[in-house]
Design a protein around this motif. Structure first.
Motif, PDB file in Angstrom:
ATOM      1  N   VAL A  30      30.579  80.218  35.955  1.00  0.00           N
ATOM      2  CA  VAL A  30      31.931  79.979  34.274  1.00  0.00           C
ATOM      3  C   VAL A  30      32.836  80.771  35.315  1.00  0.00           C
ATOM      4  N   ASP A  31      32.259  82.358  35.250  1.00  0.00           N
ATOM      5  CA  ASP A  31      33.648  82.661  36.251  1.00  0.00           C
ATOM      6  C   ASP A  31      34.570  82.770  36.889  1.00  0.00           C
ATOM      7  N   GLY A  32      33.472  82.221  38.230  1.00  0.00           N
ATOM      8  CA  GLY A  32      33.769  81.498  39.557  1.00  0.00           C
ATOM      9  C   GLY A  32      34.914  80.182  38.954  1.00  0.00           C
ATOM     10  N   PHE A  33      34.609  79.236  37.911  1.00  0.00           N
ATOM     11  CA  PHE A  33      34.549  78.280  37.946  1.00  0.00           C
ATOM     12  C   PHE A  33      35.977  78.523  37.883  1.00  0.00           C
ATOM     13  N   LEU A  34      36.360  79.374  36.071  1.00  0.00           N
ATOM     14  CA  LEU A  34      37.128  79.313  36.175  1.00  0.00           C
ATOM     15  C   LEU A  34      38.817  79.375  36.854  1.00  0.00           C
ATOM     16  N   LYS A  35      38.150  81.142  37.506  1.00  0.00           N
ATOM     17  CA  LYS A  35      39.159  81.750  37.723  1.00  0.00           C
ATOM     18  C   LYS A  35      39.742  81.011  39.680  1.00  0.00           C
ATOM     19  N   ILE A  36      38.863  80.259  39.994  1.00  0.00           N
ATOM     20  CA  ILE A  36      39.477  79.429  41.470  1.00  0.00           C
ATOM     21  C   ILE A  36      39.913  78.165  40.548  1.00  0.00           C
ATOM     22  N   GLY A  37      39.942  77.588  39.470  1.00  0.00           N
ATOM     23  CA  GLY A  37      39.943  76.064  38.896  1.00  0.00           C
ATOM     24  C   GLY A  37      41.338  76.127  38.601  1.00  0.00           C
ATOM     25  N   THR A  38      41.535  77.675  38.435  1.00  0.00           N
ATOM     26  CA  THR A  38      42.708  77.986  37.365  1.00  0.00           C
ATOM     27  C   THR A  38      43.671  77.976  38.719  1.00  0.00           C
ATOM     28  N   ALA A  75      39.700  71.200  38.657  1.00  0.00           N
ATOM     29  CA  ALA A  75      37.804  70.659  38.255  1.00  0.00           C
ATOM     30  C   ALA A  75      37.245  70.879  39.532  1.00  0.00           C
ATOM     31  N   TYR A  76      38.274  70.859  40.827  1.00  0.00           N
ATOM     32  CA  TYR A  76      37.282  69.800  42.272  1.00  0.00           C
ATOM     33  C   TYR A  76      37.478  71.695  42.246  1.00  0.00           C
ATOM     34  N   TRP A  77      37.856  72.014  42.735  1.00  0.00           N
ATOM     35  CA  TRP A  77      38.661  73.675  43.205  1.00  0.00           C
ATOM     36  C   TRP A  77      36.765  74.907  42.594  1.00  0.00           C
ATOM     37  N   GLY A  78      37.619  74.254  40.906  1.00  0.00           N
ATOM     38  CA  GLY A  78      36.591  75.410  40.297  1.00  0.00           C
ATOM     39  C   GLY A  78      35.038  75.236  40.145  1.00  0.00           C
ATOM     40  N   THR A  79      34.846  74.110  40.809  1.00  0.00           N
ATOM     41  CA  THR A  79      33.274  73.588  41.018  1.00  0.00           C
ATOM     42  C   THR A  79      32.585  73.489  42.118  1.00  0.00           C
ATOM     43  N   ILE A  80      33.274  73.976  42.870  1.00  0.00           N
ATOM     44  CA  ILE A  80      32.737  74.375  44.285  1.00  0.00           C
ATOM     45  C   ILE A  80      32.968  75.875  44.212  1.00  0.00           C
ATOM     46  N   ALA A  81      33.354  76.839  43.343  1.00  0.00           N
ATOM     47  CA  ALA A  81      33.578  78.077  43.272  1.00  0.00           C
ATOM     48  C   ALA A  81      32.466  78.392  42.415  1.00  0.00           C
ATOM     49  N   GLY A  82      32.016  77.599  41.508  1.00  0.00           N
ATOM     50  CA  GLY A  82      30.356  78.075  40.682  1.00  0.00           C
ATOM     51  C   GLY A  82      29.737  77.496  41.622  1.00  0.00           C
ATOM     52  N   VAL A  83      29.783  76.913  42.482  1.00  0.00           N
ATOM     53  CA  VAL A  83      28.637  76.051  42.998  1.00  0.00           C
ATOM     54  C   VAL A  83      28.393  77.717  43.927  1.00  0.00           C
ATOM     55  N   TYR A  84      29.368  77.740  44.673  1.00  0.00           N
ATOM     56  CA  TYR A  84      28.993  78.712  45.703  1.00  0.00           C
ATOM     57  C   TYR A  84      28.498  80.383  44.737  1.00  0.00           C
ATOM     58  N   VAL A  85      29.292  80.690  43.934  1.00  0.00           N
ATOM     59  CA  VAL A  85      29.088  82.067  43.643  1.00  0.00           C
ATOM     60  C   VAL A  85      27.447  82.294  42.605  1.00  0.00           C
ATOM     61  N   GLY A  86      27.220  81.262  42.205  1.00  0.00           N
ATOM     62  CA  GLY A  86      26.476  80.906  41.514  1.00  0.00           C
ATOM     63  C   GLY A  86      24.852  80.547  42.665  1.00  0.00           C
ATOM     64  N   LEU A 113      25.922  70.490  49.502  1.00  0.00           N
ATOM     65  CA  LEU A 113      25.965  69.596  48.408  1.00  0.00           C
ATOM     66  C   LEU A 113      27.088  68.656  48.538  1.00  0.00           C
ATOM     67  N   VAL A 114      27.957  69.822  48.365  1.00  0.00           N
ATOM     68  CA  VAL A 114      29.636  69.047  48.292  1.00  0.00           C
ATOM     69  C   VAL A 114      29.344  67.868  49.153  1.00  0.00           C
ATOM     70  N   SER A 115      29.539  68.332  50.109  1.00  0.00           N
ATOM     71  CA  SER A 115      29.027  67.706  51.873  1.00  0.00           C
ATOM     72  C   SER A 115      28.216  66.143  51.320  1.00  0.00           C
ATOM     73  N   ALA A 116      26.895  66.303  50.965  1.00  0.00           N
ATOM     74  CA  ALA A 116      26.200  65.599  50.587  1.00  0.00           C
ATOM     75  C   ALA A 116      26.746  64.393  49.294  1.00  0.00           C
ATOM     76  N   ALA A 117      27.435  65.371  48.410  1.00  0.00           N
ATOM     77  CA  ALA A 117      27.683  64.461  47.022  1.00  0.00           C
ATOM     78  C   ALA A 117      28.933  62.864  47.708  1.00  0.00           C
ATOM     79  N   SER A 118      29.331  64.188  48.981  1.00  0.00           N
ATOM     80  CA  SER A 118      30.700  62.921  48.665  1.00  0.00           C
ATOM     81  C   SER A 118      30.829  61.845  49.673  1.00  0.00           C
ATOM     82  N   ASN A 119      29.721  62.630  50.811  1.00  0.00           N
ATOM     83  CA  ASN A 119      29.242  61.712  51.841  1.00  0.00           C
ATOM     84  C   ASN A 119      28.127  61.391  52.309  1.00  0.00           C
TER      85      ASN A 119
END
Length: 146
Positions: A30-38, A75-86, A113-119
């Motif tokens: 959640v911290d990664g999502f919020l910081k990078i999303g912001t 939301a996009y970059w926050g999600t990527i950051a959250g996934v990475y940190v996790g 994961l991000v690539s497989a979700a988008s193509n």
């Protein structure tokens, strides 16, 4: 049921925000999502403000478009950051050590994961996994230098 707690402080020029979800994995994600999303939303806001000033007109439609772009980018970059940190934290827990390999593996898994979700192109997924691992490893090495 996890409890959530919200705490924050403002000390110029640093803003510190912590949300306690009751689990370190969730806290970091959640911290990664919020910081990078912001940061991504602020970047989109700056770009949209420039475009509005450049065109010389402000309208409700442009404002709504800007707001949607800010939310989408955040939301996009926050999600990527959250996934990475996790992923990085998960690697640390699984491997039982804290080193640059966690960043490499977390970045590679996030890229895949991000690539497989988008193509569905397998070669693209592999290349994005390699790029994610390389970027995360480089960032970890640069952090160690400072």
């Amino acid at each position: 049921m996890p409890r959530s707690r919200f705490a924050g402080s403002l000390m110029s020029p640093k803003v510190d925000l912590m949300i306690d979800m009751g689990n370190p994995f969730l806290n970091l994600t959640v911290d990664g999502f919020l910081k990078i999303g912001t940061v991504a939303a602020a970047k989109a806001a700056a770009e949209e403000t420039y475009d509005i000033f450049k065109s010389g007109s402000v309208s409700r439609h442009k404002f709504e478009h800007s707001l949607k772009k800010m939310c989408k980018e955040g939301a996009y970059w926050g999600t990527i950051a959250g996934v990475y940190v996790g992923m990085e934290y998960g690697m640390e827990r699984v491997r039982g050590t804290r080193d640059w390999k966690n960043a490499m593996l977390g970045g590679a898994l996030t890229g895949a994961l991000v690539s497989a979700a988008s193509n569905s192109n397998r070669d693209k997924v592999v290349m994005d996994a390699i790029a994610g691992g390389a970027i995360a490893t480089a960032a970890e090495f640069f952090n160690q230098l400072t």
